[in-house]
Design a protein around this motif. Structure first.
Motif, PDB file in Angstrom:
ATOM      1  N   ILE A 387      40.661  47.910  35.876  1.00 30.79           N
ATOM      2  CA  ILE A 387      40.447  46.489  36.142  1.00 30.79           C
ATOM      3  C   ILE A 387      39.286  46.285  37.090  1.00 30.79           C
ATOM      4  O   ILE A 387      38.471  45.369  36.925  1.00 30.79           O
ATOM      5  N   GLY A 388      39.190  47.133  38.100  1.00 32.13           N
ATOM      6  CA  GLY A 388      38.082  47.004  39.034  1.00 32.13           C
ATOM      7  C   GLY A 388      38.137  48.059  40.122  1.00 32.13           C
ATOM      8  O   GLY A 388      39.143  48.755  40.296  1.00 32.13           O
ATOM      9  N   ALA A 396      48.522  44.097  44.570  1.00 31.98           N
ATOM     10  CA  ALA A 396      48.463  43.226  43.400  1.00 31.98           C
ATOM     11  C   ALA A 396      49.855  43.103  42.791  1.00 31.98           C
ATOM     12  O   ALA A 396      50.643  44.047  42.845  1.00 31.98           O
ATOM     13  N   LEU A 397      50.148  41.932  42.233  1.00 33.10           N
ATOM     14  CA  LEU A 397      51.413  41.659  41.554  1.00 33.10           C
ATOM     15  C   LEU A 397      51.142  40.887  40.276  1.00 33.10           C
ATOM     16  O   LEU A 397      50.299  39.979  40.242  1.00 33.10           O
ATOM     17  N   TYR A 398      51.886  41.230  39.234  1.00 31.35           N
ATOM     18  CA  TYR A 398      51.799  40.492  37.981  1.00 31.35           C
ATOM     19  C   TYR A 398      52.388  39.092  38.126  1.00 31.35           C
ATOM     20  O   TYR A 398      53.344  38.861  38.869  1.00 31.35           O
ATOM     21  N   ALA A 399      51.827  38.142  37.413  1.00 28.13           N
ATOM     22  CA  ALA A 399      52.441  36.846  37.134  1.00 28.13           C
ATOM     23  C   ALA A 399      52.327  36.629  35.615  1.00 28.13           C
ATOM     24  O   ALA A 399      51.678  37.417  34.923  1.00 28.13           O
ATOM     25  N   ASP A 400      52.938  35.565  35.102  1.00 27.61           N
ATOM     26  CA  ASP A 400      53.000  35.405  33.646  1.00 27.61           C
ATOM     27  C   ASP A 400      51.629  35.298  32.995  1.00 27.61           C
ATOM     28  O   ASP A 400      51.418  35.803  31.903  1.00 27.61           O
ATOM     29  N   ASP A 401      50.684  34.651  33.665  1.00 24.25           N
ATOM     30  CA  ASP A 401      49.380  34.427  33.047  1.00 24.25           C
ATOM     31  C   ASP A 401      48.238  35.026  33.858  1.00 24.25           C
ATOM     32  O   ASP A 401      47.109  34.561  33.794  1.00 24.25           O
ATOM     33  N   GLY A 402      48.559  36.068  34.620  1.00 21.94           N
ATOM     34  CA  GLY A 402      47.521  36.718  35.405  1.00 21.94           C
ATOM     35  C   GLY A 402      48.127  37.604  36.476  1.00 21.94           C
ATOM     36  O   GLY A 402      49.214  38.158  36.293  1.00 21.94           O
ATOM     37  N   ALA A 436      44.178  35.694  33.105  1.00 25.56           N
ATOM     38  CA  ALA A 436      44.290  36.626  31.984  1.00 25.56           C
ATOM     39  C   ALA A 436      42.931  37.027  31.424  1.00 25.56           C
ATOM     40  O   ALA A 436      42.808  38.062  30.764  1.00 25.56           O
ATOM     41  N   LYS A 437      41.907  36.214  31.679  1.00 26.75           N
ATOM     42  CA  LYS A 437      40.562  36.519  31.188  1.00 26.75           C
ATOM     43  C   LYS A 437      39.736  37.312  32.201  1.00 26.75           C
ATOM     44  O   LYS A 437      38.577  37.634  31.925  1.00 26.75           O
ATOM     45  N   GLY A 438      40.319  37.579  33.348  1.00 25.08           N
ATOM     46  CA  GLY A 438      39.606  38.364  34.344  1.00 25.08           C
ATOM     47  C   GLY A 438      38.855  37.549  35.364  1.00 25.08           C
ATOM     48  O   GLY A 438      38.156  38.115  36.212  1.00 25.08           O
ATOM     49  N   ASN A 439      38.981  36.212  35.305  1.00 27.92           N
ATOM     50  CA  ASN A 439      38.313  35.366  36.284  1.00 27.92           C
ATOM     51  C   ASN A 439      39.101  35.376  37.597  1.00 27.92           C
ATOM     52  O   ASN A 439      40.324  35.245  37.599  1.00 27.92           O
ATOM     53  N   VAL A 440      38.394  35.520  38.700  1.00 28.16           N
ATOM     54  CA  VAL A 440      39.030  35.630  40.010  1.00 28.16           C
ATOM     55  C   VAL A 440      38.670  34.414  40.859  1.00 28.16           C
ATOM     56  O   VAL A 440      37.517  33.967  40.872  1.00 28.16           O
ATOM     57  N   SER A 441      39.663  33.882  41.566  1.00 24.49           N
ATOM     58  CA  SER A 441      39.430  32.760  42.476  1.00 24.49           C
ATOM     59  C   SER A 441      40.162  33.016  43.786  1.00 24.49           C
ATOM     60  O   SER A 441      41.182  33.706  43.823  1.00 24.49           O
TER      61      SER A 441
END
Length: 822
Positions: A387-388, A396-402, A436-441
């Motif tokens: 991922i990086g 890091a932790l999973y969520a449903d859409d990211g 999910a698309k890899g965009n980070v904020s």
């Protein structure tokens, strides 16, 4: 020398030699006995005499005034010692003892057969003449004897070693807090709540003097809401415990096995065995994930070690840990990762069939001279996706859409920085979102508390541990609203928590303390401030203890920055008196939290007659990025100014403090600050540096964390490109400016800050003819953790300040007679 005697008759108590001016009332001296039940032999004659008498003293210490105790067929209670002792049998006497300074002398016992003297329940000596030492505090003195001597009346004679050795035997309704209470008292060490909120796995730890350094650790399975115990472990306690999603099974590691506890019938099944060095269990559907470490074993014939990397200074770096999966039904285990670098499991997503893991290859190209790879593993085919790679990364932790990520402000080229024009501290934890698309904020730019750990709820909201000023609360992050809100836990410092997620409204259990409140544990709904008390150390261990008050004390420094602080006032504080003071700080990247106890017992120092000022100088996290950023490439520049300015403001605000009797101390970075301050000011009358850094270059090159920590604290600066920092900010190079008496304390097995850091300064000050002491603690690392060593460490520190600030050298001379001071 002064002396007094307590002589008891059936009518009165005569006091002789009362040059101390202490009026002792006989009603404060109590006796139980004679205890006349038939025994095969006297207490002192039994083959098990020590154990028998220790048991008696332990039980009698718990009997309060007016309470009855039944010993076989005889009912007894504590009564005035002046009452006539009827019959024959063993007796116990007790009396309160209080002192306002270190006191020593000899207690002589007359009129008792085979007396034993106990102090706070611990045997001092079996003799009619006993040498006693009392640190500043309150005590209970107890005597146990086989009986009375018919030809001599009972009396106690105290002979102080000198004129200052006075004792007060007046009865007190409560006692000042003691070192033993602060270290020994039972506390909750772990909480694990079942997803349905019905069961709580709770671990506690406590110490007893008879057990020495060996802790008493217990794990209990409790049923909520009535908090009843349904199962208990003391030997082979569970570790890495984790609940199944349906709350029917608890998986844990014990006895080199993965065991499954069935809640319905309280049975235990062995899921896998011969699994040494297994940890980090996680449920993954009906299977279990875990980490399995293979320790590195050097060639027995090896006479040398060739370093492979800077990390090789860490004793565990060559150990290798990989991830495995256990099929619970069949007991089959398969290996999921195989890499020369340790693979660490962060999170799993059973519905997607993927895991999040990290690896940390050697990479020194940029500060902080390390890199973390975030990898997603497909459990079905064991394929990996990178991922990086990040210089600043925490978790890091999973969520449903990211996924959520925690890292420093410089994560992703400074995405978390509030202001690109200010220096930032990468220990100031921030929260990020990766879709999910890899965009980070960045999610926490406008949130000043430093983010620590995160726990995901069923709806993808987060519970966060944070550092907020000198407190460590919990915050709820609402994902849909992108909003942070504080959880009302009722404590300043959260020690541990667990949350039941399989409820419409999550249930939370939390344990924690406040500055003058010992540990409590509650259960509560996240939507309500109502709490059910599950554990209360105040009631269990401090019910008869009084503490001094605490007051907030902030000031605005010369640059307009608010500097947070607090003041602990002595027990029984009198504003009309003059007190010595102690100033404590860290000065590094973390604030000094409002813990009730710990390695630095502020409440104990206050109980021993000091006003204690604790402040948070520039550089600490939890006060915003600009504040914490002043830690970077400073090494004392801002912090020292804040400490000096703050101490002056404190002295102006507290006229009860004698400005000529102020001491200061700190540890690790705080120890560095203490040495550095000694080169900058003479405002302090005495100083103590524990495990301090005297030479920035040597710590950078030799300390276990030196190069990595310096990669943040001295970002971009090295001995060859910034000599002004590494030399001018190193106390060693300015040792000739030091005029303050300095105590250096260091564990001689310290790997974080090698003991040489104190030796450098000791050598310099000795050659310069300055007043300096160096005390090494054998086999102790960076922290002094074992019970007796902790007490010796606290005593050494306070004996030093008593000598330098109170003109009372007796305690120091007793501890270190070879360096006795007049």
């Amino acid at each position: 020398m002064k002396a007094f005697s307590l002589v008891f008759t059936s009518l009165a108590m005569a006091v002789s030699g009362m040059a101390f001016g202490v009026d002792i009332d006989a009603k404060y001296i109590q006796r139980i006995g004679p205890v006349t039940q038939v025994s095969a032999t006297a207490l002192s004659k039994s083959a098990q005499a020590d154990a028998l008498r220790a048991n008696v003293v332990a039980k009698l210490s718990q009997v309060q005034q007016g309470d009855k105790v039944k010993l076989f067929n005889q009912t007894l209670s504590w009564q005035a010692a002046t009452a006539k002792a009827e019959g024959e049998g063993w007796l116990a006497y007790r009396l309160p003892v209080s002192t306002q300074r270190f006191t020593q002398g000899t207690l002589t016992v007359k009129g008792l057969e085979n007396p034993q003297v106990y102090l706070n329940g611990q045997l001092v000596k079996s003799s009619d003449k006993v040498e006693l030492e009392f640190a500043n505090g309150d005590y209970q003195l107890m005597l146990l004897a086989d009986g009375v001597q018919k030809d001599e009346p009972f009396s106690l004679d105290w002979q102080g070693k000198s004129d200052v050795d006075e004792l007060d035997f007046s009865a007190q309704k409560s006692q000042r807090v003691s070192a033993e209470q602060l270290f020994d008292s039972k506390v909750i060490s772990n909480l694990t709540l079942s997803p349905n909120g019905k069961y709580l796995l709770q671990s506690t730890i406590e110490y007893q003097a008879a057990q020495g350094d060996k802790p008493i650790q217990v794990t209990e399975l409790r049923k909520l809401p009535d908090n009843s115990v349904i199962y208990r472990w003391q030997d082979s306690r569970p570790s890495s415990a984790v609940w199944s999603d349906d709350s029917k099974h608890l998986a844990f590691v014990a006895n080199k096995q993965i065991q499954l506890f069935n809640v319905a019938d309280l049975s235990i099944d062995i899921a896998a065995t011969e699994l040494e060095n297994v940890s980090g269990l996680q449920w993954f559907g009906d299977s279990l994930l875990f980490s399995w470490e293979k320790p590195f074993k050097a060639d027995d014939k090896a006479t040398s070690k060739r370093f492979q990397a800077l990390e090789d200074r860490w004793s565990y770096w060559r150990n290798n840990s990989q991830l495995y999966q256990l099929d619970v039904g069949s007991g089959f285990i398969r290996q999921l990762t195989d890499n020369s670098i340790t693979s660490s499991l962060l999170d799993s997503y059973a519905n997607k069939g993927t895991l999040l893991l990290t690896r940390s290859p050697v990479d020194y190209k940029q500060p902080a001279h390390g890199i973390t790879q975030l990898i997603e593993l497909n459990v079905a085919d064991l394929s990996e996706t990178l991922i990086g790679e990040y210089r600043s990364f925490s978790g890091a932790l999973y969520a449903d859409d990211g996924m959520y990520i925690t890292a420093g402000p410089r994560f992703m080229d400074g995405m978390g920085m509030q202001n690109p024009n200010i220096e930032v501290n990468d220990y100031d934890g921030q929260l990020y979102w990766r879709d999910a698309k890899g965009n980070v904020s960045a999610l926490s730019k406008s949130f000043d508390p430093a983010i620590g750990s995160m726990t995901k709820l069923e709806n993808d909201d987060l519970l966060l541990t944070v550092t907020e000023g000198d407190r460590s609360p919990l915050y709820l992050f609402d994902k849909s609203q992108k909003r942070f809100s504080k959880v009302d836990t009722g404590v300043d410092m959260v020690d541990g928590f667990s949350v039941a997620t399989k409820l419409s409204t999550p249930l939370l259990v939390v344990a924690g303390t406040s500055a003058t409140a010992p540990q409590k544990a509650y259960s509560m709904s996240l939507n309500s401030s109502r709490k059910q008390v599950l554990f209360d150390s105040q009631q269990q261990s401090y019910a008869n203890t009084r503490l001094g008050n605490i007051e907030d004390f902030d000031f605005t420094n010369q640059h307009g920055h608010n500097i947070d602080g607090r003041v602990y006032l002595p027990t029984d504080y009198d504003a009309n008196k003059k007190y010595p003071a102690l100033v404590y700080y860290y000065g590094g990247t973390s604030p000094v939290g409002r813990h009730f106890t710990g390695r630095w017992p502020f409440n104990l120092w206050a109980a021993q007659g000091y006003v204690v000022y604790v402040l948070q100088p520039n550089g600490a996290t939890g006060y915003g990025q600009a504040f914490s950023g002043r830690h970077v490439n400073a090494w004392g520049k801002y912090s020292a100014d804040d400490i000096i300015e703050g101490t002056k403001a404190f002295l102006n605000a507290y006229p009860s403090v004698d400005a000529k009797r102020v001491g200061n101390m700190g540890a690790s970075y705080g120890g560095f600050m203490t040495m550095y301050l000694a080169t900058q000011t003479d405002i302090f009358a005495a100083s103590m540096s524990h495990a301090g850094i005297s030479n920035l270059s040597s710590y950078w090159g030799h300390g276990w964390w030196g190069y990595g920590y310096s990669g943040v604290a001295s970002r971009g600066s090295f001995p060859w490109n910034n000599q002004a920092l590494y030399v001018e900010q190193s106390p060693l190079y300015h040792a000739d400016k030091i005029t303050t008496p300095l105590l250096l304390i260091h564990g001689n097995a310290d790997t974080n800050v090698p003991v040489g850091e104190s030796h450098y300064m000791y050598t310099a000050l000795k050659l310069l003819g300055k007043e300096v002491e160096l005390v090494e603690f054998n086999d102790q690392d960076h922290h002094i953790n074992t019970r007796q060593a902790r007490f010796d460490w606290w005593n050494t520190t306070m004996a030093w300040f008593d000598m330098e600030l109170k003109d009372e050298p007796q305690w120091w001379n007793s501890l270190y007679p070879d360096t006795a001071k007049p």
